[in-house]
Design a protein around this motif. Structure first.
Motif, PDB file in Angstrom:
ATOM      1  N   GLU A 237       4.604   7.169  -1.143  1.00 53.19           N
ATOM      2  CA  GLU A 237       5.294   7.261   0.145  1.00 53.19           C
ATOM      3  C   GLU A 237       4.719   8.381   1.008  1.00 53.19           C
ATOM      4  OE1 GLU A 237       9.370   7.656  -0.924  1.00 53.19           O
ATOM      5  OE2 GLU A 237       9.623   5.511  -1.365  1.00 53.19           O
ATOM      6  N   ASN A 238       4.424   9.511   0.394  1.00 51.86           N
ATOM      7  CA  ASN A 238       3.817  10.608   1.158  1.00 51.86           C
ATOM      8  C   ASN A 238       2.425  10.240   1.650  1.00 51.86           C
ATOM      9  OD1 ASN A 238       6.062  12.255   0.847  1.00 51.86           O
ATOM     10  ND2 ASN A 238       5.240  13.329  -0.947  1.00 51.86           N
ATOM     11  N   GLY A 239       1.666   9.553   0.801  1.00 56.24           N
ATOM     12  CA  GLY A 239       0.327   9.119   1.198  1.00 56.24           C
ATOM     13  C   GLY A 239       0.373   8.144   2.356  1.00 56.24           C
ATOM     14  N   ALA A 242       1.137   9.950   5.619  1.00 54.34           N
ATOM     15  CA  ALA A 242      -0.046  10.635   6.141  1.00 54.34           C
ATOM     16  C   ALA A 242      -1.016   9.643   6.761  1.00 54.34           C
ATOM     17  CB  ALA A 242      -0.725  11.415   5.014  1.00 54.34           C
ATOM     18  N   ALA A 243      -1.199   8.486   6.116  1.00 55.98           N
ATOM     19  CA  ALA A 243      -2.130   7.478   6.633  1.00 55.98           C
ATOM     20  C   ALA A 243      -1.624   6.891   7.947  1.00 55.98           C
ATOM     21  CB  ALA A 243      -2.324   6.373   5.590  1.00 55.98           C
ATOM     22  N   PRO A 248      -1.073   5.858  14.406  1.00 57.89           N
ATOM     23  CA  PRO A 248       0.308   5.477  14.699  1.00 57.89           C
ATOM     24  C   PRO A 248       0.452   4.195  15.517  1.00 57.89           C
ATOM     25  CG  PRO A 248      -0.392   7.323  16.084  1.00 57.89           C
ATOM     26  CD  PRO A 248      -1.485   7.095  15.079  1.00 57.89           C
ATOM     27  N   LYS A 249      -0.615   3.783  16.208  1.00 56.78           N
ATOM     28  CA  LYS A 249      -0.518   2.606  17.065  1.00 56.78           C
ATOM     29  C   LYS A 249      -1.195   1.378  16.464  1.00 56.78           C
ATOM     30  CE  LYS A 249      -0.247   5.325  21.321  1.00 56.78           C
ATOM     31  NZ  LYS A 249      -0.825   5.576  22.676  1.00 56.78           N
ATOM     32  N   ALA A 250      -1.630   1.480  15.218  1.00 53.02           N
ATOM     33  CA  ALA A 250      -2.333   0.373  14.568  1.00 53.02           C
ATOM     34  C   ALA A 250      -1.372  -0.417  13.691  1.00 53.02           C
ATOM     35  CB  ALA A 250      -3.491   0.916  13.727  1.00 53.02           C
ATOM     36  N   GLY A 251      -1.782  -1.627  13.359  1.00 50.59           N
ATOM     37  CA  GLY A 251      -1.029  -2.447  12.427  1.00 50.59           C
ATOM     38  C   GLY A 251      -1.527  -2.234  11.016  1.00 50.59           C
ATOM     39  N   LEU A 307      -2.555  -0.747   3.063  1.00 50.05           N
ATOM     40  CA  LEU A 307      -3.870  -0.973   3.663  1.00 50.05           C
ATOM     41  C   LEU A 307      -3.816  -0.637   5.148  1.00 50.05           C
ATOM     42  CD1 LEU A 307      -4.597  -4.418   1.955  1.00 50.05           C
ATOM     43  CD2 LEU A 307      -5.486  -2.188   1.268  1.00 50.05           C
ATOM     44  N   PRO A 308      -4.336   0.517   5.542  1.00 46.29           N
ATOM     45  CA  PRO A 308      -4.304   0.892   6.962  1.00 46.29           C
ATOM     46  C   PRO A 308      -5.194  -0.014   7.808  1.00 46.29           C
ATOM     47  CG  PRO A 308      -4.790   2.783   5.534  1.00 46.29           C
ATOM     48  CD  PRO A 308      -4.941   1.555   4.708  1.00 46.29           C
ATOM     49  N   ASN A 309      -4.777  -0.234   9.049  1.00 49.37           N
ATOM     50  CA  ASN A 309      -5.579  -1.003  10.015  1.00 49.37           C
ATOM     51  C   ASN A 309      -5.992  -2.354   9.439  1.00 49.37           C
ATOM     52  OD1 ASN A 309      -5.730   1.238  11.964  1.00 49.37           O
ATOM     53  ND2 ASN A 309      -7.035   2.194  10.418  1.00 49.37           N
TER      54      ASN A 309
END
Length: 395
Positions: A237-239, A242-243, A248-251, A307-309
């Motif tokens: 959850e912390n990771g 941070a990611a 903040p504006k990406a899916g 999975l960011p972005n």
């Protein structure tokens, strides 16, 4: 006791205290070797205060004067070795020994020169300055770029240059006619007080570097699952937070996966066999996920991947690849006929969405994959989010 003698006593106590503290810190620090070098450096340097007092109050003036010089320089060299260990800029032992011996010989050669002259003052102070300046260079040239590291480099640089300033002050204000006269001069008072301040500053900064490392390690350990080597729920959850803060504006996308029939694995092969399966599955997730992904074990046999972005469809393709990779897992301690499968639920996080909501959606999709026969991947948007009820016991 005059002011200079008082500061000599203070410096001795300070150096001894730092030596003890660094020895204690070494028991918990990942940079244990560096901490022990620092402890040795401060301890050896503390002897200089004793030697300086013996210069003034005994008849072996020259012996103790050389001892004071050698102990200060030796302590600084030990600190330099410790800095090299900490910042990956090690120095060869042969060169450090040669430098120390050459500097002591230089001190012997200039001992009878008139004190307060430029030749004596700068020859005496230059070895100290060189050691600290090379320590600063080691910090600045390392790959570590934290604020505390930059502060330490600047402090070491200032401390090294301060020895040249002391040499200039000795020429201007005078340092006494003989070594015995030194302790009674105003120069000695200024020199010892400035050294006391800088010793404390360097010691506290080095200590801060090591303590911050210990805190980072403790935090990492508290957020890591010991069995799988992945993040635990708290670390996951912390990771993720941070990611998400970085974009903040990406899916983004979340995958929750669960090993199929894990209770049967434990019942058949024992908890050791189950542990081996969890370790193998954790290795698969860690090696398959991108570097910016966050991977964690959030339950007994339940794992999560952020999975960011990443779009929902891309995350689904990745989950399908993981499903295939899971079927190829082999565990050497288990029969060759043993097969591992897992089920996967995938959900997306639109900008501004809550992680908890996406996790619930992915969990609901995971239960649907279980209901559908296991060893499947389900997207959250493909289902109507039925309430999970009866699958838990038969995972």
């Amino acid at each position: 006791m005059n002011g200079a003698a008082f500061f000599l006593g203070v410096n001795f106590i300070i150096a001894i205290c730092f030596g003890v503290v660094f020895a204690v810190v070494s028991t918990r620090s990942r940079s244990r070797t560096a901490a022990l070098w620092f402890a040795a450096g401060f301890t050896v340097a503390s002897l200089s205060a004793v030697c300086e007092l013996l210069v003034a109050y005994t008849s072996l003036t020259k012996f103790w004067a050389i001892g004071a010089f050698a102990s200060v320089l030796g302590g600084m060299i030990l600190l330099r070795v410790g800095v090299g260990e900490l910042y990956g800029r090690r120095v060869a032992p042969v060169w450090t020994c040669c430098f120390l011996l050459a500097s002591i010989v230089l001190d012997l050669l200039i001992y009878d020169l008139p004190r307060g002259t430029a030749a004596h003052a700068f020859s005496y102070q230059t070895p100290f300055a060189l050691v600290l300046l090379t320590s600063a260079l080691a910090v600045f040239s390392s790959t570590r770029r934290l604020t505390i590291d930059r502060a330490l480099g600047c402090l070491l640089l200032a401390t090294g240059l301060h020895f040249f300033a002391k040499a200039s002050l000795a020429v201007i204000a005078g340092a006494g006619t003989t070594a015995r006269d030194y302790i009674g001069t105003n120069y000695a008072l200024i020199s010892q007080s400035s050294t006391a301040v800088l010793v404390v500053a360097v010691g506290l900064t080095l200590l801060s570097v090591l303590v911050l490392e210990i805190m980072a390690d403790e935090r990492s350990n508290s957020e890591k699952d010991a069995l799988s080597g992945l993040a635990n729920r708290r670390g996951f959850e912390n990771g993720v937070k941070a990611a998400m803060a970085l974009a903040p504006k990406a899916g983004h996308a979340v995958i929750i996966c669960d090993l199929d029939h894990f209770k049967r694995i434990n019942d058949t092969y024992g908890h050791h066999g189950g542990d081996l399966v969890i370790q193998a599955f954790g290795d698969l997730l860690r090696t398959s996920a991108a570097k910016n992904a966050v991977v964690g074990r959030i339950g007994g046999e339940e794992f999560a991947i952020f999975l960011p972005n990443t779009t929902l469809d891309m995350a689904t393709l990745f989950a399908q690849a993981l499903r295939g990779g899971t079927m190829g897992i082999t565990v050497s301690a288990l029969p060759s006929s043993f097969a591992v499968t897992a089920s996967f639920g995938v959900a997306e996080l639109a900008p501004g969405d809550d992680l908890g909501g996406a996790m619930r959606e992915a969990d609901t999709a995971l239960y649907e994959a279980k209901r559908s026969g296991r060893n499947r991947v389900k997207q959250a948007r493909q289902i109507g989010f039925p309430q999970p009820t009866s699958i838990k016991a038969g995972k």
